[in-house]
Design an enzyme around this catalytic site. Structure first.
Site: not given
Ligand SMILES: *Cc1c(COP(=O)(O)O)cnc(C)c1O
Length: 384
Positions: A179, A207, A238
């Site tokens: 990320s 992602h 996302k």
């Molecule tokens: C955003 C994210 C999460 C958490 O997801 P949410 O639905 O926002 O709680 C978990 N792992 C990664 C790699 C992320 O980027």
């Protein structure tokens, strides 16, 4: 010292190390143009990679869901909070990513805690890439298994760690797309290692889902992989533009999570209207080749446009593009100068990333235009 005096002292310490964070209040819908403090900013901040968060089709589906089911689910999905759209979404997501079954959680954070803490226990070993997301790290802490961190993408280190733990239950945990750097884990090689050592592989595709693979089916599909040894977590806040997450895997693994993941059992089910909106999002993801092509054009354009700058753009074929500035002070100065020109790019500093690698984390979205991208490139070029 009173409790409040102690908290205030800790806050002053954050201020002193310039680690205090300030939120900016947004007054418009998620998108490239945001109204912030009465000003319009061109934003490269969100994980809304396909530009679906403010899509009218999703809003319409949410409204239709609200008309039919109201707002709250009213209870745990194991009691009375499991509605028709929840079931439809589980089935749609499983088929879409090519897994036997899927289970939806309220967030990716809770899904990661639930999966790791349910599957692993003290005496087991969990192997984790050094750059894994905080929610994976917290899941490993919670499960009580022995934690082995391997250097980022270092499969030889992982292999010797695996070999050093014969005869114990093993789980390898990795982000598919990291990320903060935007690079991809070598999933085929990781899966081969897991096969050789009878380890389970848990992939966080926060992602990758919606962006990578044919029709956006995710990182496993990108590599053409499928295996009963893999569990995948995809987030729905996302690229899908809504909220929540799902875990996909074998029939038995998913049923076991449903029966025992505490972050599933003991939380109120997500609002059914969100499942309804997410169903619309999956349709748009599946039919989203044009969006993904445009996103690819933007990624290539940014990389070509920033080539030769004195700052290093990390190797990345994903919408996460990290421009390494180096010192905290310079990174903050660049971020502030961009803001002055009406461009908002998040500055990421230690401890979120390693010391000396303070960076601009540029997130691209299919909702950006080429003209908007060129504005960012021109601004960065003149600042460099
Ligand atoms: C955003 C994210 C999460 C958490 O997801 P949410 O639905 O926002 O709680 C978990 N792992 C990664 C790699 C992320 O980027």
């Amino acid at each position: 010292m009173s409790w409040d005096e102690e908290f205030a002292a800790q806050l002053r310490e954050l201020e002193r190390s310039t680690l205090i964070r300030r939120r900016r209040r947004v007054d418009s819908a998620c998108g490239p143009r945001l109204e912030v403090d009465g000003r319009e900013l061109l934003a490269f901040c969100s994980n809304d990679y396909l530009g679906l968060a403010a899509d009218p089709a999703l809003a319409r589906a949410a409204v239709e869901g609200a008309r039919r089911y109201g707002v709250g689910a009213g209870g745990s999905q194991l009691i009375s909070g499991y509605f028709r759209p929840h079931q439809a979404l589980e089935e749609r997501l499983a088929a879409f990513v090519g897994a036997p079954r899927a289970l939806c959680f309220s967030s990716g954070y809770l899904a990661n805690l639930g999966v790791i803490a349910t599957l692993m226990r003290p005496g087991d070993a969990v192997f984790s890439d050094q750059l894994n997301h905080a929610s994976l790290i917290d899941g490993i802490r919670l499960c009580g298994a022995d934690k082995q961190v391997y250097p980022h993408l270092d499969l030889r280190a992982l292999e010797s760690q695996l070999a050093a733990r014969p005869g114990c239950r093993k789980l390898v945990v990795t982000d598919a797309v990291f990320s903060m750097d935007g690079d991809l884990a070598p999933l085929p090689e990781l899966l081969a290692l897991c096969d050789a050592h009878e380890a389970l592989l848990f992939i966080d595709d926060a992602h990758g889902f919606g962006v990578l693979g044919p029709q956006g089916r995710g990182s496993l599909a990108h590599f053409g992989l499928s295996s009963p040894r893999v569990l995948t977590m995809g987030t729905l806040g996302k690229a899908a533009g809504v909220a929540g997450a799902f875990v996909a895997g074998s029939e038995a693994a998913i049923e076991w999570l449903l029966q025992s993941a505490r972050t599933y059992m003991f939380e109120t089910g997500p609002p059914p209207l969100l499942a309804q909106a997410t169903l619309a999002a999956v349709d748009l993801i599946e039919r989203g080749d044009a969006r993904r092509r445009h996103l690819r054009t933007l990624i290539d354009g940014l990389r070509a446009g920033l080539r030769g700058l004195r700052w290093t753009l990390l190797e990345s074929a994903t919408p996460i593009q990290a421009l390494i500035i180096g010192s905290n002070e310079e990174a903050q100065a660049v971020g502030a100068a961009l803001l002055q020109q009406g461009i908002w790019v998040p500055v990421i500093r230690p401890p979120t990333v390693a010391a000396g690698t303070a960076r601009l984390r540029i997130s691209l979205s299919a909702a950006h235009t080429v003209a908007q991208l060129e504005r960012l490139i021109a601004a960065l070029t003149s600042l460099a």
